[in-house]
Design a protein around this motif. Structure first.
Motif, mmCIF file in Angstrom:
data_model
loop_
_atom_site.group_PDB
_atom_site.id
_atom_site.type_symbol
_atom_site.label_atom_id
_atom_site.label_comp_id
_atom_site.label_asym_id
_atom_site.label_seq_id
_atom_site.Cartn_x
_atom_site.Cartn_y
_atom_site.Cartn_z
ATOM 1 N N PHE A 235 51.662 55.635 10.229
ATOM 2 C CA PHE A 235 50.694 54.762 9.559
ATOM 3 C C PHE A 235 50.967 54.635 8.065
ATOM 4 O O PHE A 235 50.079 54.243 7.301
ATOM 5 C CB PHE A 235 49.267 55.279 9.743
ATOM 6 C CG PHE A 235 48.852 55.483 11.180
ATOM 7 C CD1 PHE A 235 49.488 54.803 12.212
ATOM 8 C CD2 PHE A 235 47.805 56.343 11.504
ATOM 9 C CE1 PHE A 235 49.102 54.992 13.538
ATOM 10 C CE2 PHE A 235 47.420 56.539 12.826
ATOM 11 C CZ PHE A 235 48.065 55.863 13.845
ATOM 12 N N ALA A 236 52.167 54.965 7.624
ATOM 13 C CA ALA A 236 52.461 54.841 6.197
ATOM 14 C C ALA A 236 52.441 53.376 5.784
ATOM 15 O O ALA A 236 52.513 52.474 6.627
ATOM 16 C CB ALA A 236 53.816 55.457 5.886
ATOM 17 N N GLY A 237 52.335 53.141 4.480
ATOM 18 C CA GLY A 237 52.413 51.772 3.975
ATOM 19 C C GLY A 237 51.106 51.027 3.909
ATOM 20 O O GLY A 237 51.088 49.812 3.744
ATOM 21 N N GLU A 238 49.985 51.736 4.021
ATOM 22 C CA GLU A 238 48.687 51.061 3.933
ATOM 23 C C GLU A 238 48.338 50.791 2.466
ATOM 24 O O GLU A 238 47.346 51.303 1.934
ATOM 25 C CB GLU A 238 47.591 51.906 4.593
ATOM 26 C CG GLU A 238 47.662 51.924 6.094
ATOM 27 C CD GLU A 238 47.243 50.587 6.714
ATOM 28 O OE1 GLU A 238 46.545 49.796 6.041
ATOM 29 O OE2 GLU A 238 47.655 50.326 7.858
ATOM 30 N N LEU A 239 49.116 49.952 1.851
ATOM 31 C CA LEU A 239 48.946 49.661 0.433
ATOM 32 C C LEU A 239 47.566 49.079 0.138
ATOM 33 O O LEU A 239 47.009 49.293 -0.941
ATOM 34 C CB LEU A 239 50.033 48.671 -0.008
ATOM 35 C CG LEU A 239 50.129 48.388 -1.498
ATOM 36 C CD1 LEU A 239 50.602 49.622 -2.248
ATOM 37 C CD2 LEU A 239 51.076 47.222 -1.776
ATOM 38 N N HIS A 241 44.764 49.942 0.891
ATOM 39 C CA HIS A 241 43.691 50.890 0.625
ATOM 40 C C HIS A 241 44.064 51.919 -0.435
ATOM 41 O O HIS A 241 43.397 52.946 -0.577
ATOM 42 C CB HIS A 241 43.220 51.528 1.930
ATOM 43 C CG HIS A 241 42.714 50.492 2.876
ATOM 44 N ND1 HIS A 241 41.493 49.869 2.715
ATOM 45 C CD2 HIS A 241 43.298 49.888 3.931
ATOM 46 C CE1 HIS A 241 41.341 48.957 3.657
ATOM 47 N NE2 HIS A 241 42.412 48.942 4.419
ATOM 48 N N VAL A 242 45.085 51.610 -1.178
ATOM 49 C CA VAL A 242 45.406 52.411 -2.350
ATOM 50 C C VAL A 242 44.361 52.109 -3.424
ATOM 51 O O VAL A 242 43.885 50.983 -3.538
ATOM 52 C CB VAL A 242 46.830 52.075 -2.845
ATOM 53 C CG1 VAL A 242 47.065 52.560 -4.255
ATOM 54 C CG2 VAL A 242 47.858 52.660 -1.882
ATOM 55 N N VAL A 243 44.008 53.142 -4.184
ATOM 56 C CA VAL A 243 42.942 53.012 -5.174
ATOM 57 C C VAL A 243 43.395 52.159 -6.361
ATOM 58 O O VAL A 243 44.412 52.453 -6.991
ATOM 59 C CB VAL A 243 42.537 54.403 -5.701
ATOM 60 C CG1 VAL A 243 41.441 54.262 -6.754
ATOM 61 C CG2 VAL A 243 42.093 55.291 -4.569
ATOM 62 N N LEU A 316 54.922 57.492 -6.170
ATOM 63 C CA LEU A 316 54.929 58.337 -4.984
ATOM 64 C C LEU A 316 56.196 58.188 -4.163
ATOM 65 O O LEU A 316 56.673 59.145 -3.557
ATOM 66 C CB LEU A 316 53.721 58.001 -4.098
ATOM 67 C CG LEU A 316 52.411 58.583 -4.586
ATOM 68 C CD1 LEU A 316 51.244 58.006 -3.788
ATOM 69 C CD2 LEU A 316 52.433 60.100 -4.434
ATOM 70 N N VAL A 317 56.738 56.987 -4.135
ATOM 71 C CA VAL A 317 57.679 56.665 -3.081
ATOM 72 C C VAL A 317 59.021 56.182 -3.628
ATOM 73 O O VAL A 317 60.015 56.141 -2.919
ATOM 74 C CB VAL A 317 56.949 55.610 -2.198
ATOM 75 C CG1 VAL A 317 57.784 54.415 -1.931
ATOM 76 C CG2 VAL A 317 56.396 56.270 -0.971
ATOM 77 N N VAL B 308 41.009 61.500 -5.046
ATOM 78 C CA VAL B 308 41.236 60.063 -5.191
ATOM 79 C C VAL B 308 42.733 59.762 -5.117
ATOM 80 O O VAL B 308 43.185 58.891 -4.370
ATOM 81 C CB VAL B 308 40.644 59.548 -6.524
ATOM 82 C CG1 VAL B 308 41.086 58.117 -6.796
ATOM 83 C CG2 VAL B 308 39.123 59.641 -6.503
ATOM 84 N N SER B 311 44.109 60.231 -1.718
ATOM 85 C CA SER B 311 43.761 59.186 -0.755
ATOM 86 C C SER B 311 44.793 58.064 -0.840
ATOM 87 O O SER B 311 45.205 57.507 0.182
ATOM 88 C CB SER B 311 42.340 58.665 -0.986
ATOM 89 O OG SER B 311 42.294 57.782 -2.095
ATOM 90 N N SER B 312 45.227 57.730 -2.053
ATOM 91 C CA SER B 312 46.298 56.734 -2.177
ATOM 92 C C SER B 312 47.574 57.250 -1.524
ATOM 93 O O SER B 312 48.268 56.524 -0.817
ATOM 94 C CB SER B 312 46.577 56.422 -3.650
ATOM 95 O OG SER B 312 45.514 55.698 -4.224
ATOM 96 N N ALA B 313 47.855 58.522 -1.757
ATOM 97 C CA ALA B 313 49.078 59.094 -1.192
ATOM 98 C C ALA B 313 49.039 59.073 0.331
ATOM 99 O O ALA B 313 50.026 58.730 0.988
ATOM 100 C CB ALA B 313 49.270 60.518 -1.697
ATOM 101 N N ASN B 315 47.376 57.030 2.251
ATOM 102 C CA ASN B 315 47.536 55.663 2.708
ATOM 103 C C ASN B 315 48.985 55.201 2.633
ATOM 104 O O ASN B 315 49.463 54.474 3.498
ATOM 105 C CB ASN B 315 46.650 54.720 1.883
ATOM 106 C CG ASN B 315 45.235 54.649 2.439
ATOM 107 O OD1 ASN B 315 45.047 54.462 3.646
ATOM 108 N ND2 ASN B 315 44.246 54.809 1.578
ATOM 109 N N LEU B 316 49.685 55.620 1.614
ATOM 110 C CA LEU B 316 51.057 55.144 1.434
ATOM 111 C C LEU B 316 52.063 55.897 2.283
ATOM 112 O O LEU B 316 53.036 55.336 2.758
ATOM 113 C CB LEU B 316 51.460 55.265 -0.041
ATOM 114 C CG LEU B 316 50.908 54.177 -0.936
ATOM 115 C CD1 LEU B 316 51.167 54.516 -2.391
ATOM 116 C CD2 LEU B 316 51.556 52.834 -0.583
#
Lengths: 389, 389
Positions: A235-239, A241-243, A316-317, B308, B311-313, B315-316
């Motif tokens: 489920f990676a890549g859910e950009l 919902h990034v804050v 992060l990536v 916080v 949570s971004s991490a 998701n990504l």
DNA sequence: ATATTTAGTCCATAACTTAGACTAATTCGG
DNA sequence: CCGAATTAGTCTAAGTTATGGACTAAATAT
């Protein structure tokens, strides 16, 4: 766990190595392949012979004139026999693309349908009809479709083929497989990941990038060294919902101030006020062309938010490049600049090079092309299976 | 690009497969190895024989009594001969750990020094002294140190071994290699990545997790399927500069509201006001134990910010578990709860399972253990090289 | 004490790659 | 126009590794 290597596995690997080089280079002589792979000429000849016999590779017949000596007989991947189908279920359309082994797109079929309110079963039945007619047409032009992948805008459990959540379709724990009327296996995968793979194989030729799929939701697919990165559960890549701002507007994910609330299609249209729901992105584009201030401000805000979220993603990536696709492709002239600036401001002091922000050339086709391409890729990466079939 | 597979490569892979299983299982009989790997008994016997001859594996001599039939002779990885050294340069100490091939920690040497103001050359010279004395001691107990890795708190260009930026050391583009007085090759790597690897090989046994190294900066190392994820340039995991609040306090990275400004050691101590610089985390812990309100509030705030950013991490990057290390390990009782809650609030609606937040058991040793472990891991993963040497 | 069972070794065989000899097809130089 | 040089591709004998089954070794069960 890695597997034991016997003679057959050794052969399978070398076969894949040779086919991979042929695929990557378009056309090559046996002698060049021997040079490139480090295998002996004899071995290459035998492997190429088997690939030709299986119909995966053909001699181009073209004899390349070199400097001196006997000219080589070039071979290339055959696009005449084997093909794969990429399928997509999205909010307002179904699509099917047939791609041959040489990675040429042979058929494009799109069918506008509103899938928001439809029952999953009906949607899947429609998709199967579309796929079947595409396969029939493929057969007519001499292709054998050997596999397919279905792109869905939601999180997918790859092991079971279950769509966990596809909020914009209203799906939850739907298992669309198997598609019994199709005479080949089909897998399901996440649309954002497949779009990134589409960009990899049919796009600008990067091998390390983060592909952002702007739709109603915002997804991203990360490609590192030509391989997709999926995370632990896939489920990676859910950009989306990034804050962006922890006290921002509430999001359906339970959080607040997620990117989707600033740069998702719905948020974007709402911010540009006065665009009727039906008009969608086309309406927004028209107003941007007309120089409408509200529309410009909405893009500015979305671009800023995208830049903020992407700065977290880069930290992060560490992607090589950022490719904006989906709705961000047509909007690129209005958001590309802000995204780049925001990114530079937040990263410039820490990094020598800030990843460049580019626009995808594939648009809405990225996911289906990636889907078909994945089947092709698997054959190229392990042709031994097809050889005996 | 993958390489051609000849007979020697086949052999090398099977050798690695066998040694890997022996290493993973502690001790096994040849018969069990044949079962596990799928290789023929004959083949396993030959491979194990070579590993024994090379001194990488020993027969335990212990004959395991099974049910019936001839009992098997178990073998295990030999910790008696080969070892690796993990080195670390950090802000206020140097460290060296020697680990043997069986992954037992054989020597621990730590030397408190203030490296903030020192010249890189002096620091490196000190480190080399420390390493040399550790190697001498290792030789005394019969070990041969065959390689080392140096952990540095900054971004590292793995190809050249250059430390790009280590802000807390004041380093920029420093190349500490080679260390000419050490009789084996040493590589340099990022501390956060190595700490994650340390957690992988010497910690709680997860194979998919995000390890957070709280120090003066905040770094993270991601392990997926037992492999580190490094990103394109190798700079992934810069959790400290993930956005917590885009209008927050300015950060030395050029951005605003980065995690480091809320949860980095300096920010944390500053927020808990009244802790003199020298006292550091120990001072904070003392006040927390005493129930000091300012200190508790500072941890609450840091934990929220960490939640916080994580949570971004999540998701990504979709990690299986989150492991808090570095200064967050001793602070865990005061921040673990908030982190978990913040994470759950921001992710709960989207995901069936929110990754659990755990505490690292290794503390400050994680990076050096990971550094030594990486050398060991390379030998286990490719013993063919040592076999001929 | 003998049958049964499991561990590990030995040996002939099979699968694959290789090196080098050989044939094929072209360019270069006279 | 012809032979030398050069490069492409094939053929054959040899080398390396894994395998299956026969064989020996060492235990338990009856």
């Amino acid at each position: 766990m890695t597997q034991a290597v016997r003679h057959d596995a050794m052969r399978a690997r070398n076969l894949a190595l040779v086919l991979g080089e042929v695929s990557a280079r378009g056309s090559v002589t046996r002698a060049a392949l021997a040079e490139i792979t480090g295998l002996a000429k004899t071995t290459v000849s035998k492997l190429v012979g088997d690939l030709i016999e299986a119909g995966l590779v053909v001699e181009t017949g073209v004899v390349r004139a070199g400097e001196r000596g006997r000219p080589g007989m070039e071979v290339r991947v055959s696009g005449e026999r084997i093909a794969a189908i990429g399928l997509e279920i999205n909010v307002d359309y179904l699509a099917a693309h047939v791609v041959d082994l040489a990675r040429s797109v042979r058929l494009r079929r799109t069918q506008p349908v509103d899938n928001r309110m439809a029952q999953p079963g009906d949607v899947i039945a429609n998709l199967q009809d579309l796929a079947l007619s595409a396969v029939d047409e493929a057969v007519d032009i001499g292709l054998r479709v050997v596999g397919g992948v279905l792109a869905v805008p939601g999180t997918v459990d790859l092991a079971t083929g279950t769509v966990r959540r596809a909020p914009n379709l209203g799906w939850r724990d739907v298992t669309p497989l198997p598609l019994p009327r199709l005479p080949f296996p089909v897998r399901v995968d996440n649309e954002a990941n497949l779009a990134a793979l589409g960009e990899l194989w049919f796009g600008a030729g990067h091998r390390d990038f983060l592909h952002v799929s702007g739709e109603i939701g915002v997804g991203a697919g990360l490609i590192v060294g030509g391989e997709p990165f999926r995370g632990f559960h896939g489920f990676a890549g859910e950009l989306g919902h990034v804050v962006v701002s922890p006290g921002g507007p509430p999001c359906r994910c339970g959080g607040q101030g997620c990117l989707e609330r600033y740069a998702g299609q719905d948020a974007l249209l709402a911010a540009a006020a006065g665009i009727e729901a039906g008009a969608g992105i086309a309406g927004l584009l028209a107003r941007l062309d007309a120089g409408d201030q509200d529309a410009l401000a909405a893009c500015e805000r979305a671009g800023w938010a995208l830049g903020v979220a992407l700065s977290s993603a880069v930290n992060l990536v560490d992607p090589g490049t950022i490719v904006l696709g989906g709705i961000y492709a047509p909007l690129f002239p209005w958001i590309g600049g802000v995204v780049t600036e925001t990114l530079a401001a937040r990263l410039g002091e820490m990094r020598e090079v800030v990843p460049s922000v580019e626009v995808s050339r594939l648009g809405a086709e990225a996911a289906t092309l990636g889907a078909a391409g994945q089947v092709i890729q698997r054959i190229i990466a392990d042709p031994a299976g097809l050889l005996n079939a």
